[in-house]
Structure formats: structure tokens, C-alpha cells
Design an enzyme around this catalytic site. Sequence first.
Site, PDB file in Angstrom:
ATOM      1  N   ARG A  59       0.834  -1.199   0.000  1.00 22.57           N
ATOM      2  CA  ARG A  59       0.000   0.000   0.000  1.00 22.57           C
ATOM      3  C   ARG A  59       0.869   1.248   0.000  1.00 22.57           C
ATOM      4  NH1 ARG A  59      -2.282   0.496   4.702  1.00 22.57           N
ATOM      5  NH2 ARG A  59      -3.611   2.174   3.990  1.00 22.57           N
ATOM      6  N   LYS A 118       4.103  -6.983  11.825  1.00 20.37           N
ATOM      7  CA  LYS A 118       3.218  -7.251  10.694  1.00 20.37           C
ATOM      8  C   LYS A 118       3.458  -8.648  10.139  1.00 20.37           C
ATOM      9  CE  LYS A 118       1.920  -5.163   6.308  1.00 20.37           C
ATOM     10  NZ  LYS A 118       1.680  -3.849   5.697  1.00 20.37           N
ATOM     11  N   ARG A 246      -0.586   5.025  14.026  1.00 23.65           N
ATOM     12  CA  ARG A 246       0.441   4.306  14.800  1.00 23.65           C
ATOM     13  C   ARG A 246       0.035   4.300  16.253  1.00 23.65           C
ATOM     14  NH1 ARG A 246       2.703   1.596  12.300  1.00 23.65           N
ATOM     15  NH2 ARG A 246       3.391   2.102  10.230  1.00 23.65           N
TER      16      ARG A 246
END
Length: 253
Positions: A59, A118, A246
Site C-alpha cells: 500500500r 506485521k 500508529r
Amino acid sequence: MRWPAEALWEAVVPLLPGFTVEILPEIDSTNTELMRRARAGRVEPLLLVAETQTAGRGRLGRDWHSTPGDSLTFSLALPLNPPDWSGLSLAVGVSVSESLHPAVGLKWPNDLWWQERKLAGILIETASFGKERHAVIGVGVNLAPREAAGLSTPPAGLRELLPGIEATQVLLQLGEPLVRTVLAFERQGFAPFAARFNERDVLRGREVMLSDGQHGMAHGVDDRGALLVHTAAGMKHVTSSEISVRPRAAPQP
Ligand code: BTN
């Protein structure tokens, strides 16, 4: 690698007539390839797996690096015409995380996280043909943790949770539920997925920083997939996926 193309095809074709599965040893990016095909008028439903991507995309124009054998990279392309597109990538995240493991979390809008790192990412692109639209839904899952260099969030690997799991097995676990999810989304939108997203939401109850400088407490998502953030100016419904969110470091005592 022995890919379960036939088993996947058998599970999905009753849901998606004309569906096929294709496995390529190497391609620049499964999303790029399926968008190229869509622009050339090839719009039949297809799941394309690449053992190696030479120019994987993430992305926000980022690169997506993956290591053959240590990652699963595929894209699902299909005609898709939901009345409201909001929340599609979140619904895909719900589906993929539920198929992977109960401990996998979701970081808004659509990163899959485990232990603050992630594990997988989702990239959705669309092409239009008159009134018809075609979606390309790309999924990248790390099986072994990758190099952290240059990444804002260091990666995790699914084998930390499921030792020895292979990409072939992960594809079989994810494929059919993913197609069911996308078809359910087309009919009903994001609302039926909101509670499932909120169960896995890793930001819920945490202070988050928005890239426009505002900050506040995250309160899950609404029925259209917007992130609810309680800021000094009140409750904000954050919709733009261009806004990066975040978790905010706790103030030092
Ligand atoms: C992100 O988190 O930034 C999205 C990553 C999406 C990666 C997958 S891998 C398969 C498909 N092909 C690509 O080039 N990207 C997606």
C-alpha cells in the site's frame, strides 16, 4: 512446491462460476499482472499465486518483499459491484486473520499483526468497465520473519505461531473463506464484519497518532469500517486509508 490448485478450484467454483486457479513460478507482481489482464479485457474470476514476485507492491506505493518458500503471495480477481465499497479491505483482513490463527490481530485498516509486528498485508485495486467494476485483491503472508531494514513495522512470520506451516497449506486455508467473504461483502457491505474486526483490533483502547498530527484513543470501527478515534476535538471517524495510524508510545514516567 505442490499447490492445492484443484482442491481450491473444487471448493470455490460452485460459489464463483468460471473461477480458475493459476500458479506461476515468477511474475513481477500478482496484482500488477491481474490489473494488466483486466485492462486487456480478461475479467474472468481468477486466483493467481506467484512463487516469486520480482516487484511486489504494498500500500501507499511501498514495495512488498517476499522470499520464495518463506511467504505466500497471491491475488484474487473477480467482477465486483457492491453498492458501497467502504470497508472491503477490512472485511478481507477479517477473513484472512480468522483463517490464519486465533491470535492474529488486525491493525486498521488492513494489516495483520502478531505481537506488534506485521504478519501479512492486503492490497486492493479496482478497474472499471462502463458500469461494471473488477477487483484485484492481493494478499501477502510472511511465513518466516523477513529483514526489518527500511520497514516502519518489523515483520513477523506465521511459522512463529504455526511451526512448519507451508505456503501451499496456508493458501488452502485462506482461499475459500476469502471468496465467501468478498461475495458476502458485495451483498451486505461491511456492517456484518464490524464486530469480528473489533474482536481482533489491536489498536482498540490504545492511544494512536494520526499522520495529520492529531492523536486520541482508538475505539474500534464503525459499520462502514471507519476507525473511531476519540481526540481532543471529539470522536473522529477516520476513513482515509492514506492516513497512517500508529500506536503512540506511552509517556515516560
Ligand atoms: C501492504 O501491506 O502494504 C500490502 C501488501 C500486499 C502484498 C501482496 S503480495 C500479493 C499481491 N501482489 C503484490 O504486488 N502485492 C500484493
